[in-house]
Design a protein around this motif. Structure first.
Motif, PDB file in Angstrom:
ATOM      1  N   THR A 270      43.014  42.536  55.539  1.00  0.00           N
ATOM      2  CA  THR A 270      42.669  41.543  54.524  1.00  0.00           C
ATOM      3  C   THR A 270      42.152  40.258  55.169  1.00  0.00           C
ATOM      4  OG1 THR A 270      44.950  40.706  54.499  1.00  0.00           O
ATOM      5  CG2 THR A 270      44.378  42.446  52.911  1.00  0.00           C
ATOM      6  N   VAL A 292      32.109  42.725  49.173  1.00  0.00           N
ATOM      7  CA  VAL A 292      33.475  42.304  49.486  1.00  0.00           C
ATOM      8  C   VAL A 292      33.503  40.780  49.448  1.00  0.00           C
ATOM      9  CG1 VAL A 292      35.315  42.291  51.208  1.00  0.00           C
ATOM     10  CG2 VAL A 292      33.895  44.336  50.901  1.00  0.00           C
ATOM     11  N   SER A 293      34.248  40.215  48.534  1.00  0.00           N
ATOM     12  CA  SER A 293      34.254  38.774  48.338  1.00  0.00           C
ATOM     13  C   SER A 293      35.091  38.054  49.398  1.00  0.00           C
ATOM     14  CB  SER A 293      34.825  38.449  46.951  1.00  0.00           C
ATOM     15  OG  SER A 293      34.938  37.054  46.774  1.00  0.00           O
ATOM     16  N   ALA A 296      38.304  36.037  48.472  1.00  0.00           N
ATOM     17  CA  ALA A 296      39.158  36.710  47.489  1.00  0.00           C
ATOM     18  C   ALA A 296      39.646  38.063  47.982  1.00  0.00           C
ATOM     19  CB  ALA A 296      38.393  36.863  46.167  1.00  0.00           C
ATOM     20  N   GLU A 297      38.762  38.816  48.684  1.00  0.00           N
ATOM     21  CA  GLU A 297      39.151  40.136  49.182  1.00  0.00           C
ATOM     22  C   GLU A 297      39.278  40.184  50.703  1.00  0.00           C
ATOM     23  OE1 GLU A 297      37.087  43.454  46.707  1.00  0.00           O
ATOM     24  OE2 GLU A 297      35.729  41.718  46.678  1.00  0.00           O
ATOM     25  N   LEU A 298      38.644  39.242  51.394  1.00  0.00           N
ATOM     26  CA  LEU A 298      38.678  39.239  52.855  1.00  0.00           C
ATOM     27  C   LEU A 298      38.589  37.800  53.356  1.00  0.00           C
ATOM     28  CD1 LEU A 298      38.527  40.955  55.533  1.00  0.00           C
ATOM     29  CD2 LEU A 298      36.031  40.648  55.388  1.00  0.00           C
ATOM     30  N   PRO A 362      45.607  36.978  50.317  1.00  0.00           N
ATOM     31  CA  PRO A 362      45.015  38.314  50.227  1.00  0.00           C
ATOM     32  C   PRO A 362      45.025  38.808  48.772  1.00  0.00           C
ATOM     33  CG  PRO A 362      47.264  38.435  51.048  1.00  0.00           C
ATOM     34  CD  PRO A 362      46.909  36.984  50.994  1.00  0.00           C
ATOM     35  N   PRO A 363      44.263  39.859  48.463  1.00  0.00           N
ATOM     36  CA  PRO A 363      44.213  40.392  47.110  1.00  0.00           C
ATOM     37  C   PRO A 363      45.627  40.744  46.618  1.00  0.00           C
ATOM     38  CG  PRO A 363      42.540  41.423  48.458  1.00  0.00           C
ATOM     39  CD  PRO A 363      43.385  40.621  49.392  1.00  0.00           C
TER      40      PRO A 363
END
Length: 365
Positions: A270, A292-293, A296-298, A362-363
Motif C-alpha cells: 500500500t 491506481v490513485s 488513496a490506494e498507494l 492505506p485503503p
C-alpha cells in the motif's frame, strides 16, 4: 594578400599562441632565468624585478604548465572526481548535479578546479585514479558511491593521495576500532529510513515496498538493512516489507513499480519508498496509468527531494536535505586534507521527511 584572405572565408581561425617565459622576459627587459626565479618565488632577483615580471605575466595571461609544475613538486590546483555509473542515469537525476554544484562552489573559493570523469565500472575508476596519481594530475580526489567492499580508500591511502569519501563506508565503520584509511563525509541513512517507516506506519501502512538503488553500494545495502530492522521492530515480516534493486533510472523504477502492482491484491504493498526522485515520479506515473490513485490506494515516498517532487501532482512526500551543502562539506574536508588536516569522519545533517499529498492512510483505513 593578407594571411586571413589567403586562408579563405571558411578557414578555421588559428588558436592564440600561449605566452611563454621568453615573451615575458622580452617585455619585462630581463633574462629568462630571471623570469623563472621571479615566477617560482626563488631568490636571485630583486623585489622590483620580481614585481615587474609578475605584472607582465599577468598582463600576458601566462599560466604555469601543469606538467612542469608537477615535475617540480608543486600542486596541480585540481581535485578529481570519478563516477562509475551508467551514463544514462546521470542526465535525469538531480542529486549529483546539486552535489557537484556544492563541491564546485567550495573549490572555486580556493581557485581549485574540478576534474570530472564518468567511467563504465569500478576497475576503470581504479585505473583512472592510479593514472591521475602517476601523472600528478590532481592534488586529491573525492570518492562517491562507496561500496560494501570498497578497494578505493585502501588504494588512495597506499598512494598517499588525499581523499574524501562521500557517503557512509561499512555499516559499523564509524564505530570501528580500526582507523579510517581516508577522510569520510556521511549522512545517517539508517536514521532517515527510520523516519520514513515511522511516517508510513503511523498512517496505518503494513505492506511496504522499497524500490532501491544498485546492490553493492554501501548506502543501498544500509537502507535495505535499516528497512528490515525497522520493520521487524514493529512486528512486520519480510513478506510485508521488501526491497527491489534497480539502477536508479526512471525506466527501471517504472518497471519495478509494474512488477509490484502486478502482484496479488491481498499482498500488494500500500506504500512504495523510492531511492531517488526520478524513480518516485516514474512510479507515480505508472500507478496513475493503471488507475491506481495516489495516495488513496498507494502512498509514494521519494528518498531525495527535488523540483520534480514538488511539481508532480500530487506533490511527493520526500526526504529533504541540503545536497549542495553536503557537497560543500565534502570539498571543504578535501581542502583541509590538502592543508595537512588528519583523516577524520564527519557526519552531515540528517535528512528530514517532508510529508506532502502523495502519502495518506492505506485503503480501508
Amino acid at each position: 594578400m593578407t594571411a586571413a584572405a589567403a586562408s579563405g572565408d571558411g578557414a578555421r581561425p588559428r588558436p592564440a599562441r600561449r605566452p611563454t617565459m621568453k615573451d615575458i622576459a622580452r617585455r619585462a627587459g630581463v633574462s629568462e632565468s630571471a623570469v623563472s626565479f621571479a615566477l617560482n618565488d626563488r631568490p636571485g632577483v630583486s623585489s622590483d624585478t620580481r614585481e615587474r615580471v609578475r605584472r607582465v605575466a599577468e598582463e600576458l595571461g601566462w599560466q604555469a604548465n601543469s606538467a612542469a609544475r608537477a615535475l617540480s613538486g608543486e600542486r596541480s590546483g585540481c581535485a578529481g572526481l570519478v563516477l562509475a555509473r551508467p551514463a544514462h542515469t546521470l542526465g535525469v537525476e538531480s542529486f549529483f548535479l546539486q552535489l557537484v554544484s556544492g563541491i564546485q562552489e567550495a573549490l572555486s573559493a580556493r581557485r581549485v578546479a574540478l576534474l570530472f570523469q564518468v567511467v563504465e565500472d569500478l576497475d576503470t575508476e581504479l585505473a583512472v585514479l592510479r593514472r591521475w596519481w602517476a601523472e600528478r594530475r590532481v592534488d586529491g580526489v573525492l570518492v562517491v558511491d562507496p561500496r560494501t567492499e570498497d578497494p578505493r580508500p585502501g588504494l588512495l591511502a597506499s598512494l598517499g593521495l588525499p581523499a574524501v569519501v562521500i557517503g557512509g563506508l561499512e555499516a559499523d565503520r564509524h564505530h570501528a576500532e580500526t582507523p579510517l584509511p581516508v577522510s569520510n563525509v556521511w549522512a545517517d541513512d539508517a536514521g532517515a529510513m527510520a523516519s520514513v517507516l515511522d511516517h508510513l506506519y503511523s498512517l496505518g501502512h503494513r505492506r511496504i515496498a522499497h524500490v532501491a538503488g544498485m546492490r553493492g553500494l554501501a548506502h543501498t545495502e544500509r537502507r535495505i538493512v535499516s528497512l528490515r530492522a525497522e520493520a521487524a521492530r514493529r512486528g512486520l515480516t519480510e513478506d510485508e516489507v521488501r526491497s527491489v534493486a534497480t539502477d536508479y533510472s526512471d525506466a527501471e523504477g517504472a518497471e519495478a513499480t509494474r512488477r509490484i502492482l502486478d502482484g496479488p491484491a491481498r499482498t500488494r504493498p500500500t506504500a512504495i519508498v523510492y531511492d531517488n526522485d526520478v524513480m518516485a515520479v516514474a512510479g507515480a506515473s505508472v500507478a496513475a496509468g493503471r488507475g491506481v490513485s495516489v495516495p488513496a490506494e498507494l502512498s509514494v515516498v521519494a528518498w531525495d527531494d527535488s523540483a520534480l517532487c514538488r511539481v508532480t501532482h500530487p506533490r511527493l512526500t520526500a526526504l529533504v536535505r541540503d545536497t549542495p551543502g553536503f557537497g560543500r562539506l565534502a570539498a571543504q574536508e578535501l581542502l583541509a586534507a590538502l592543508d595537512g588536516a588528519p583523516v577524520r569522519s564527519v557526519q552531515g545533517e540528517l535528512p528530514h521527511l517532508e510529508p506532502r499529498e502523495s502519502t495518506g492512510p492505506p485503503p480501508g483505513e
